[in-house]
Design a protein around this motif. Sequence first.
Motif, PDB file in Angstrom:
ATOM      1  N   TYR A 161       1.798   2.704 -19.838  1.00 20.08           N
ATOM      2  CA  TYR A 161       1.214   3.395 -18.685  1.00 20.08           C
ATOM      3  C   TYR A 161       0.083   2.559 -18.077  1.00 20.08           C
ATOM      4  O   TYR A 161       0.033   2.328 -16.868  1.00 20.08           O
ATOM      5  N   THR A 162      -0.842   2.100 -18.935  1.00 23.54           N
ATOM      6  CA  THR A 162      -1.990   1.319 -18.459  1.00 23.54           C
ATOM      7  C   THR A 162      -1.542   0.013 -17.819  1.00 23.54           C
ATOM      8  O   THR A 162      -2.047  -0.383 -16.757  1.00 23.54           O
ATOM      9  N   LYS A 163      -0.585  -0.658 -18.451  1.00 23.52           N
ATOM     10  CA  LYS A 163      -0.132  -1.948 -17.939  1.00 23.52           C
ATOM     11  C   LYS A 163       0.562  -1.791 -16.581  1.00 23.52           C
ATOM     12  O   LYS A 163       0.384  -2.623 -15.686  1.00 23.52           O
ATOM     13  N   THR A 164       1.339  -0.730 -16.436  1.00 22.21           N
ATOM     14  CA  THR A 164       2.020  -0.492 -15.152  1.00 22.21           C
ATOM     15  C   THR A 164       1.013  -0.216 -14.043  1.00 22.21           C
ATOM     16  O   THR A 164       1.147  -0.716 -12.918  1.00 22.21           O
ATOM     17  N   ILE A 165      -0.028   0.571 -14.349  1.00 19.92           N
ATOM     18  CA  ILE A 165      -1.078   0.856 -13.362  1.00 19.92           C
ATOM     19  C   ILE A 165      -1.780  -0.427 -12.938  1.00 19.92           C
ATOM     20  O   ILE A 165      -2.025  -0.673 -11.745  1.00 19.92           O
ATOM     21  N   LEU A 166      -2.114  -1.271 -13.915  1.00 21.62           N
ATOM     22  CA  LEU A 166      -2.808  -2.525 -13.607  1.00 21.62           C
ATOM     23  C   LEU A 166      -1.928  -3.456 -12.779  1.00 21.62           C
ATOM     24  O   LEU A 166      -2.396  -4.115 -11.848  1.00 21.62           O
ATOM     25  N   GLU A 167      -0.623  -3.526 -13.105  1.00 23.60           N
ATOM     26  CA  GLU A 167       0.305  -4.345 -12.316  1.00 23.60           C
ATOM     27  C   GLU A 167       0.386  -3.831 -10.880  1.00 23.60           C
ATOM     28  O   GLU A 167       0.404  -4.612  -9.922  1.00 23.60           O
ATOM     29  N   PHE A 168       0.432  -2.512 -10.747  1.00 24.16           N
ATOM     30  CA  PHE A 168       0.527  -1.897  -9.422  1.00 24.16           C
ATOM     31  C   PHE A 168      -0.699  -2.246  -8.575  1.00 24.16           C
ATOM     32  O   PHE A 168      -0.590  -2.647  -7.414  1.00 24.16           O
ATOM     33  N   LYS A 169      -1.902  -2.128  -9.198  1.00 29.01           N
ATOM     34  CA  LYS A 169      -3.132  -2.442  -8.463  1.00 29.01           C
ATOM     35  C   LYS A 169      -3.214  -3.918  -8.101  1.00 29.01           C
ATOM     36  O   LYS A 169      -3.650  -4.283  -6.996  1.00 29.01           O
ATOM     37  N   HIS A 170      -2.783  -4.783  -9.026  1.00 27.25           N
ATOM     38  CA  HIS A 170      -2.831  -6.227  -8.773  1.00 27.25           C
ATOM     39  C   HIS A 170      -1.908  -6.592  -7.607  1.00 27.25           C
ATOM     40  O   HIS A 170      -2.297  -7.340  -6.699  1.00 27.25           O
ATOM     41  N   LYS A 171      -0.692  -6.061  -7.615  1.00 26.46           N
ATOM     42  CA  LYS A 171       0.262  -6.398  -6.545  1.00 26.46           C
ATOM     43  C   LYS A 171      -0.184  -5.816  -5.211  1.00 26.46           C
ATOM     44  O   LYS A 171       0.073  -6.404  -4.150  1.00 26.46           O
ATOM     45  N   ARG A 172      -0.872  -4.697  -5.257  1.00 26.16           N
ATOM     46  CA  ARG A 172      -1.369  -4.106  -4.020  1.00 26.16           C
ATOM     47  C   ARG A 172      -2.473  -4.998  -3.417  1.00 26.16           C
ATOM     48  O   ARG A 172      -2.513  -5.225  -2.217  1.00 26.16           O
ATOM     49  N   LYS A 173      -3.374  -5.506  -4.291  1.00 21.72           N
ATOM     50  CA  LYS A 173      -4.418  -6.403  -3.801  1.00 21.72           C
ATOM     51  C   LYS A 173      -3.829  -7.691  -3.219  1.00 21.72           C
ATOM     52  O   LYS A 173      -4.286  -8.199  -2.188  1.00 21.72           O
ATOM     53  N   MET A 174      -2.805  -8.223  -3.907  1.00 23.38           N
ATOM     54  CA  MET A 174      -2.148  -9.442  -3.417  1.00 23.38           C
ATOM     55  C   MET A 174      -1.497  -9.189  -2.063  1.00 23.38           C
ATOM     56  O   MET A 174      -1.542 -10.034  -1.161  1.00 23.38           O
ATOM     57  N   LEU A 175      -0.920  -8.015  -1.896  1.00 23.83           N
ATOM     58  CA  LEU A 175      -0.278  -7.661  -0.627  1.00 23.83           C
ATOM     59  C   LEU A 175      -1.309  -7.578   0.491  1.00 23.83           C
ATOM     60  O   LEU A 175      -1.096  -8.096   1.600  1.00 23.83           O
ATOM     61  N   GLU A 176      -2.461  -6.920   0.198  1.00 25.03           N
ATOM     62  CA  GLU A 176      -3.519  -6.816   1.204  1.00 25.03           C
ATOM     63  C   GLU A 176      -4.035  -8.201   1.607  1.00 25.03           C
ATOM     64  O   GLU A 176      -4.271  -8.470   2.787  1.00 25.03           O
ATOM     65  N   ARG A 177      -4.176  -9.082   0.635  1.00 28.56           N
ATOM     66  CA  ARG A 177      -4.660 -10.430   0.915  1.00 28.56           C
ATOM     67  C   ARG A 177      -3.665 -11.203   1.788  1.00 28.56           C
ATOM     68  O   ARG A 177      -4.030 -11.881   2.745  1.00 28.56           O
ATOM     69  N   ASN A 178      -2.381 -11.082   1.449  1.00 24.97           N
ATOM     70  CA  ASN A 178      -1.356 -11.776   2.243  1.00 24.97           C
ATOM     71  C   ASN A 178      -1.307 -11.253   3.674  1.00 24.97           C
ATOM     72  O   ASN A 178      -1.088 -12.020   4.618  1.00 24.97           O
ATOM     73  N   LEU A 179      -1.491  -9.939   3.815  1.00 26.21           N
ATOM     74  CA  LEU A 179      -1.469  -9.357   5.164  1.00 26.21           C
ATOM     75  C   LEU A 179      -2.656  -9.831   5.992  1.00 26.21           C
ATOM     76  O   LEU A 179      -2.521 -10.099   7.198  1.00 26.21           O
ATOM     77  N   LYS A 180      -3.824  -9.937   5.368  1.00 27.57           N
ATOM     78  CA  LYS A 180      -5.010 -10.419   6.088  1.00 27.57           C
ATOM     79  C   LYS A 180      -4.839 -11.855   6.561  1.00 27.57           C
ATOM     80  O   LYS A 180      -5.291 -12.235   7.632  1.00 27.57           O
ATOM     81  N   ILE A 181      -4.174 -12.650   5.720  1.00 29.86           N
ATOM     82  CA  ILE A 181      -3.971 -14.062   6.079  1.00 29.86           C
ATOM     83  C   ILE A 181      -2.920 -14.199   7.169  1.00 29.86           C
ATOM     84  O   ILE A 181      -3.103 -14.907   8.163  1.00 29.86           O
ATOM     85  N   LYS A 182      -1.767 -13.511   7.009  1.00 29.51           N
ATOM     86  CA  LYS A 182      -0.655 -13.709   7.931  1.00 29.51           C
ATOM     87  C   LYS A 182      -0.872 -13.001   9.260  1.00 29.51           C
ATOM     88  O   LYS A 182      -0.530 -13.513  10.322  1.00 29.51           O
ATOM     89  N   TYR A 183      -1.434 -11.774   9.198  1.00 29.60           N
ATOM     90  CA  TYR A 183      -1.677 -11.010  10.428  1.00 29.60           C
ATOM     91  C   TYR A 183      -3.168 -10.757  10.518  1.00 29.60           C
ATOM     92  O   TYR A 183      -3.722 -10.050   9.686  1.00 29.60           O
ATOM     93  N   LYS A 184      -3.817 -11.325  11.470  1.00 28.35           N
ATOM     94  CA  LYS A 184      -5.263 -11.189  11.589  1.00 28.35           C
ATOM     95  C   LYS A 184      -5.572  -9.813  12.172  1.00 28.35           C
ATOM     96  O   LYS A 184      -5.547  -9.623  13.386  1.00 28.35           O
ATOM     97  N   PHE A 185      -5.847  -8.847  11.307  1.00 29.33           N
ATOM     98  CA  PHE A 185      -6.135  -7.490  11.746  1.00 29.33           C
ATOM     99  C   PHE A 185      -7.590  -7.404  12.225  1.00 29.33           C
ATOM    100  O   PHE A 185      -8.492  -7.898  11.556  1.00 29.33           O
ATOM    101  N   PRO A 186      -7.804  -6.779  13.370  1.00 29.05           N
ATOM    102  CA  PRO A 186      -9.186  -6.564  13.790  1.00 29.05           C
ATOM    103  C   PRO A 186      -9.930  -5.591  12.870  1.00 29.05           C
ATOM    104  O   PRO A 186     -11.116  -5.691  12.660  1.00 29.05           O
ATOM    105  N   ASP A 187      -9.193  -4.647  12.359  1.00 31.32           N
ATOM    106  CA  ASP A 187      -9.783  -3.655  11.459  1.00 31.32           C
ATOM    107  C   ASP A 187      -9.582  -4.127  10.016  1.00 31.32           C
ATOM    108  O   ASP A 187      -8.457  -4.378   9.600  1.00 31.32           O
TER     109      ASP A 187
END
Length: 287
Positions: free
Chosen positions: A223-249
Amino acid sequence: GKTNRWQRSSAAFSLSFLSLVFSITAFSSSYWCEGTRKVAKPFCTGQSKGDHCIRFNSPDANNSNAVQYIWETGDDKFVERKFHAGIWYSCEEVINEEGENCRNFISLTPAADRGVLWLSIVTELLYIVLLLTGAILMSVEMCYYSTVIDGLKINAFSAVVTVLAGLLGMVAHMMYTTVFQMTVNLGPEDWRPHTWDYGWSYCLAWASFACCMAAAVTTINKYTKTILEFKHKRKMLERNLKIKYKFPDHTAPEKACNVYVNSFHNCTEDPAHPIKGLHHLATISVL
């Protein structure tokens, strides 16, 4: 990944199932304690010979007027009779005959301790029921091809049930140990053992408890490992989106992730898996 999660799920289910089998076997057997009792040898009758009965030196044993002298003294008058006891029955071997003589263990227990024994039996039954519930939940999670969110809910519930089962099992085993020791000291004179030790059923009951706690730890770890993987991949996704699409917000990537997770809540695809279609996200999150 999915493979590691499935391996952890199968390991937890195997340990839980093993614990269930051990607990049912131990609960239904009568070898929690084994030992010997010292009983007086019976008089030899008819053709009875050997060391398990007392012989007479009279040439005519059938003559009631004949004087009978017993040459055996001290410990020679006694013979050791093996016995084994469990939650339900206590059985001892019959001298010079095959088979065993069994008695209800509850009737042998001192009256003041019978309530504790019944409480131990009820707790053992609850332990088995919770183990069965936990094993069913783990098997459902293994075969349930839906979102990771739903899987995590089942995972958390099975972990709580298994931990509770382990605590009940530990209390039940300790209560029975206390009751048996009190019965050894205060039980009927014709039952009290001369020597005794714990048997294979007692060891099996504690092995069941160990497997139960190991299954609980494995489930919580998954359970703990799945939660941590989920949070890590979510952060990586947010970072990739900021780099590829320059959001004003600055919160736009997080909103996009939330929209994506919510949109996949009812589908069979794993939301923790890296997102392939970033163009789809771009169209969703244009504010």
